[in-house]
Design an enzyme around this catalytic site. Structure first.
Site, PDB file in Angstrom:
ATOM      1  N   ARG A  92       0.861  -1.181   0.000  1.00  0.00           N
ATOM      2  CA  ARG A  92       0.000   0.000   0.000  1.00  0.00           C
ATOM      3  C   ARG A  92       0.895   1.228   0.000  1.00  0.00           C
ATOM      4  O   ARG A  92       1.999   1.206   0.545  1.00  0.00           O
ATOM      5  CB  ARG A  92      -0.908   0.012   1.239  1.00  0.00           C
ATOM      6  CG  ARG A  92      -1.856  -1.188   1.341  1.00  0.00           C
ATOM      7  CD  ARG A  92      -2.696  -1.100   2.600  1.00  0.00           C
ATOM      8  NE  ARG A  92      -3.648  -2.206   2.708  1.00  0.00           N
ATOM      9  CZ  ARG A  92      -3.401  -3.349   3.359  1.00  0.00           C
ATOM     10  NH1 ARG A  92      -2.222  -3.520   3.956  1.00  0.00           N
ATOM     11  NH2 ARG A  92      -4.306  -4.307   3.406  1.00  0.00           N
TER      12      ARG A  92
ATOM     13  N   LYS B 184      -2.143  -2.231   7.511  1.00  0.00           N
ATOM     14  CA  LYS B 184      -3.527  -1.870   7.827  1.00  0.00           C
ATOM     15  C   LYS B 184      -3.919  -2.462   9.174  1.00  0.00           C
ATOM     16  O   LYS B 184      -3.550  -3.598   9.501  1.00  0.00           O
ATOM     17  CB  LYS B 184      -4.459  -2.389   6.717  1.00  0.00           C
ATOM     18  CG  LYS B 184      -5.845  -1.772   6.749  1.00  0.00           C
ATOM     19  CD  LYS B 184      -6.613  -2.158   5.491  1.00  0.00           C
ATOM     20  CE  LYS B 184      -7.986  -1.475   5.452  1.00  0.00           C
ATOM     21  NZ  LYS B 184      -8.718  -1.808   4.214  1.00  0.00           N
TER      22      LYS B 184
END
Length: 315
Positions: A143, A168
């Site tokens: 990401r 995350k």
């Protein structure tokens, strides 16, 4: 600048509680700037709705996210001073629909990395940093904020393992990298520190030696895509619409799954590896790519049909 000061205080508290504010902070900065310019003394529903109407048109999901961030801020302010008004929850519905990903070809990825190297800057740091960042995301599926928060110490050159500390939901994971990727990151580190004149703790930095931020990374990516024709050119430094930096992550996942199908591997068995690598909460999030990419869905359907036919023959 009243709301700007309150914003800093609010974000500082949430950071100490461990929240990942990369997106919320960007949205909240725009709202507090609007509120201060508007001369508002207190946040209320009308102020938030006027702010939403002042922004460029966006999807329902984006509008819902903007409203959520402003409402949470209003809720915090209301707790300290009841003269602030909290808008009703659900006033701006957020029908979130996952964006259909653009799956980059190898040629497109190469063009992005090569064009990023030409981004102008005084010492050449901008092109060096952006080309390496975009290349790393393309070959690892990180990401964008996971990549931007990397430090030099997160790369173990001896073992070739990259430590992703800020995944995350705060989850950490370790990624064993190909030797060529390790060598590229090592070369980048040496050149970056040479240009900077000192060793930097952050892996990806700007010409001023600061950690590259989310806005800067996305802007440079959009600019590169405009220059190579993947996005229409824009005036006034606008990003425009088109393939996103996050689609590099999607492309990594899709190419990995396509290779499994084409080489006859057991995709169900391999999927848990990809889920872990990408930092997904469950394989269900990874299986979404089967629906998002027609070729993958066709390959999966063919595999299931062949298995069913084989089972019937055995009967």
């Amino acid at each position: 600048m009243r709301f700007l000061a309150e914003q800093h205080r609010y974000l500082s508290i949430r950071r100490r509680l461990g929240a990942d504010l990369s997106t919320d902070e960007r949205i909240l900065r725009r709202f507090t700037a609007f509120a201060d310019k508007d001369g508002a003394e207190y946040v209320d529903t009308r102020l938030i709705m006027r702010w939403l109407e002042s922004l460029p048109a966006a999807s329902a999901g984006t509008r819902g996210a903007r409203f959520r961030v402003a409402r949470q801020f209003a809720l915090w302010l209301h707790g300290m001073d009841p003269r602030h008004e909290v808008p009703p929850q659900g006033l701006v519905p957020a029908h979130v629909q996952r964006v259909h990903p653009h799956i980059y070809s190898d040629a497109e990825i190469l063009a992005i990395v090569e064009q990023a190297r030409t981004l102008p800057s005084v010492y050449g740091m901008r092109g060096l940093t952006c080309s390496t960042l975009f290349g790393l995301i393309a070959v690892t599926g990180l990401r964008i904020n996971e990549a931007l928060r990397l430090d030099q110490s997160d790369l173990d050159i001896e073992t070739g393992v990259l430590r992703v500390r800020f995944g995350k939901l705060g989850k950490e994971r370790m990624l064993p990298l190909d030797l060529t990727v390790v060598q590229q990151l090592e070369r980048y580190g040496r050149e970056r520190d040479r240009l900077l004149g000192r060793r930097s703790e952050a892996m990806f930095i700007t010409c001023r030696g600061h950690r590259l931020g989310d806005c800067g990374a996305r802007y440079n990516f959009a600019l590169v895509c405009q220059q190579i024709g993947l996005r229409p050119r824009q005036d006034y430094q606008r990003h425009g619409r088109g393939p996103r930096i996050h689609d590099l992550r999607h492309s990594f996942a899709v190419r990995t799954m396509l290779n499994w199908y084409r080489s006859g591997q057991d995709v169900g068995r391999e999927m848990i590896k990809l889920t872990t690598w990408l930092g997904h909460e469950s394989p269900a999030n990874t299986y979404w790519y089967l629906e998002a990419v027609p070729e993958l869905l066709e390959l999966a359907s063919t595999r299931i049909t062949s298995a069913a036919e084989g089972s019937n023959e055995g009967d």
